[in-house]
Design a protein around this motif. Structure first.
Motif, short mmCIF file in Angstrom:
data_model
loop_
_atom_site.label_atom_id
_atom_site.label_comp_id
_atom_site.label_asym_id
_atom_site.label_seq_id
_atom_site.Cartn_x
_atom_site.Cartn_y
_atom_site.Cartn_z
N ASN A 203 1.71 -5.81 -0.66
CA ASN A 203 1.58 -7.23 -0.94
C ASN A 203 0.68 -7.96 0.05
N THR A 204 0.41 -7.36 1.19
CA THR A 204 -0.38 -8.04 2.21
C THR A 204 -1.64 -7.24 2.52
N SER A 205 -2.60 -7.92 3.12
CA SER A 205 -3.84 -7.26 3.52
C SER A 205 -3.57 -6.14 4.50
N ARG A 206 -2.68 -6.39 5.44
CA ARG A 206 -2.40 -5.38 6.46
C ARG A 206 -1.83 -4.12 5.83
N GLU A 207 -0.92 -4.26 4.87
CA GLU A 207 -0.34 -3.09 4.21
C GLU A 207 -1.41 -2.28 3.49
N ARG A 208 -2.27 -2.97 2.77
CA ARG A 208 -3.31 -2.27 2.01
C ARG A 208 -4.29 -1.57 2.94
N ILE A 209 -4.71 -2.27 3.99
CA ILE A 209 -5.67 -1.68 4.93
C ILE A 209 -5.08 -0.46 5.63
N ASN A 210 -3.81 -0.55 6.05
CA ASN A 210 -3.18 0.57 6.74
C ASN A 210 -3.12 1.82 5.85
N THR B 94 -14.74 -0.53 -1.99
CA THR B 94 -13.29 -0.75 -2.12
C THR B 94 -12.99 -1.88 -3.08
N TYR B 95 -12.01 -1.64 -3.94
CA TYR B 95 -11.48 -2.68 -4.83
C TYR B 95 -10.20 -3.26 -4.24
N GLY B 96 -9.87 -4.47 -4.68
CA GLY B 96 -8.59 -5.06 -4.29
C GLY B 96 -8.60 -5.80 -2.97
N LEU B 97 -9.77 -5.92 -2.34
CA LEU B 97 -9.90 -6.70 -1.10
C LEU B 97 -10.94 -7.78 -1.35
N GLY B 98 -10.51 -8.95 -1.79
CA GLY B 98 -11.47 -9.97 -2.20
C GLY B 98 -11.44 -11.25 -1.40
N ALA B 99 -10.27 -11.66 -0.95
CA ALA B 99 -10.18 -12.88 -0.14
C ALA B 99 -10.93 -12.68 1.17
N PRO B 100 -11.45 -13.75 1.77
CA PRO B 100 -12.26 -13.58 2.98
C PRO B 100 -11.54 -12.86 4.11
N GLU B 101 -10.24 -13.10 4.28
CA GLU B 101 -9.51 -12.40 5.33
C GLU B 101 -9.40 -10.90 5.01
N ASP B 102 -9.28 -10.55 3.71
CA ASP B 102 -9.29 -9.15 3.31
C ASP B 102 -10.62 -8.50 3.67
N ILE B 103 -11.71 -9.21 3.39
CA ILE B 103 -13.05 -8.68 3.65
C ILE B 103 -13.24 -8.44 5.15
N LEU C 7 -5.23 2.41 3.20
CA LEU C 7 -6.60 2.85 2.98
C LEU C 7 -7.18 3.55 4.20
N LYS C 8 -6.70 3.20 5.39
CA LYS C 8 -7.23 3.77 6.62
C LYS C 8 -7.03 5.28 6.67
N SER C 9 -5.97 5.78 6.02
CA SER C 9 -5.76 7.23 5.98
C SER C 9 -6.93 7.92 5.30
N SER C 10 -7.51 7.26 4.30
CA SER C 10 -8.68 7.81 3.61
C SER C 10 -9.94 7.60 4.43
N LEU C 11 -10.13 6.39 4.93
CA LEU C 11 -11.35 6.05 5.65
C LEU C 11 -11.57 6.93 6.88
N ASP C 12 -10.49 7.28 7.57
CA ASP C 12 -10.60 8.07 8.79
C ASP C 12 -11.05 9.50 8.52
N ASN C 13 -11.06 9.92 7.25
CA ASN C 13 -11.42 11.29 6.91
C ASN C 13 -12.69 11.38 6.07
N HIS D 142 -2.56 7.32 -3.65
CA HIS D 142 -1.66 6.16 -3.66
C HIS D 142 -1.19 5.83 -2.24
N ASN D 143 0.14 5.81 -2.01
CA ASN D 143 0.66 5.39 -0.70
C ASN D 143 1.13 6.56 0.16
#
Length: 404
Positions: free
Chosen positions: A222-229, A246-255, A231-237, A192-193
């Motif tokens: 609520n924002t792309s930046r919050e979600r990415i930050n 990844t689910y939940g990133l669908g809008a072009p700016e999210d992608i 998720l980055k804890s997982s991606l870096d490892n 989770h968070n």
């Protein structure tokens, strides 16, 4: 069935270019990454028949959800002897199966050590770990996601988050030990968070013999930046040699943000959502070729009466079936008369456009122009996000991330 991931190009800024290759019965499917898995509802891409889907040439993989089939147990589809590909007429596609609906993840009653609760059209059902593996051995998908204790609580306790990680790892071991040879497993990352638990989940999952990883961006801000930050804890490892979905990133700016952090695969529920709202995609990564970019619009709303006599295609220059054969005025008319064909034509366009967007992303990575084009994307389409303060803050933050 064999599955391998070839990482063709990486950069110090986490950009990745690869190929996910599936070989089954002498049939080879090559999924270039970054890319998307076509979202399905009850076994079909919403609004499209198999013939419609075949007219979208860049769709190579589909995401099927067990939640849509499990009104009764065992699901009647498990009685079909030839597997899920033939049952759903997806023999030409890479089929990925997950338990829960990635595009519409509804909160349900708490999971336990023995089962995951899922939401069906006939109410809540429970999926046991051994039953899930049994269904996958019958379906014989190319890949499936291990059973996971996904948290849908708004403010979960640390105890709840740790339990989620422990359960998910146990269920992953169950899947790896009992799945038939030739069926590949993606490990689901939880936490989770909580940064420490996300790191633990990623590191422990990476120790297992998984073919890839699944990250869930739902309920993480609520924002792309919050979600990415988060998720980055997982991606870096994670190791670099296996794909990340990844689910939940669908809008072009999210992608664009997700790709910049090393995510390989996304779902297409956003295209379904926009189609259901009567919107057609007009955004483009290559702004110079986007005739609608001066309007700062990612989409156009075909319910708008301004389109009642507009004889242009949905997007000038688009090669999809809808744009080659029909006009904005016609689709506006179909929407107002509640004709099903309106959704068929919009979905055909939106899914085609979505896959072209990913193709352009791959080309920009190959050419070394991704970050400059992504930054230009946010400049051109930024004004369209000013409806809410949070969305405006997200754009400013996203531009900073892309610059770095």
């Amino acid at each position: 069935m064999s599955l391998r991931f070839n990482l063709l190009k990486t950069s110090e800024k986490s950009l990745r270019l690869g190929k996910l290759i599936s070989i089954k019965n002498e049939q080879k499917i090559i999924l270039d990454t970054p890319n998307c898995l076509a979202y399905t509802g009850r076994g079909c891409v919403p609004h499209l028949t198999p013939d419609n889907l075949h007219n979208i040439p860049l769709v190579e993989a589909v995401n099927v959800t067990l939640e849509h089939f499990i009104d009764v147990q065992p699901p009647p589809s498990t009685q079909f002897p030839d597997g899920i590909h033939k049952f759903l007429n997806f023999e030409e596609y890479l089929v990925f199966i997950d338990v829960r609906d990635s595009g519409n993840l509804k909160p349900v009653s708490n999971n336990t050590d023995k089962y995951v609760s899922v939401y069906t059209c006939h109410g809540v059902r429970q999926v046991m770990s051994d039953s899930y593996i049994e269904y996958m051995n019958i379906y014989k998908p190319d890949v499936f996601a291990s059973l996971a204790d996904k948290i849908t609580d708004e403010v979960p306790s640390l105890k709840r988050i740790k339990k989620s990680v422990d359960r998910t790892l146990k269920w992953l071991d169950d899947a790896l030990n009992n799945v038939k040879v030739g069926i590949h497993v993606f490990g689901v990352l939880t936490g989770h968070n909580n940064r420490e638990e996300r790191i633990r989940s990623a590191q422990e999952t990476a120790k297992r013999n998984v073919s890839g990883f699944v990250l869930n961006g739902n309920f993480l801000g609520n924002t792309s930046r919050e979600r990415i930050n988060i998720l980055k804890s997982s991606l870096d490892n994670l190791p670099s040699n296996k794909p990340r979905l990844t689910y939940g990133l669908g809008a072009p700016e999210d992608i664009l943000l997700g790709v910049s952090e090393g995510i390989d695969l996304f779902d297409t529920h956003y295209a379904v959502k926009m189609t259901d709202a009567g919107h057609a995609f007009t955004f483009s990564l290559d702004v110079k070729n986007d005739l609608d970019s001066s309007k700062n619009q990612k989409t156009i709303n075909l319910w708008n009466t301004n389109f009642c006599d507009d004889t242009q295609p949905l997007l000038v220059g688009c090669q999809c079936y809808s744009c080659q054969n029909h006009t904005r005025a016609y689709i506006h008319h179909l929407l107002n008369t509640h004709e099903m064909l309106a959704s068929v034509l919009l979905m055909s366009h939106n899914l085609f456009h979505y896959t072209i967007f990913f193709k352009n992303i791959r080309e920009s990575i190959s050419q070394g122009t991704f970050f400059s084009k992504a930054e230009q994307f946010f400049k051109i389409y930024g004004d369209g996000f000013k409806q809410e303060k949070q969305e405006k803050e997200m754009i400013d933050s996203s531009t900073i991330i892309l610059k770095n």
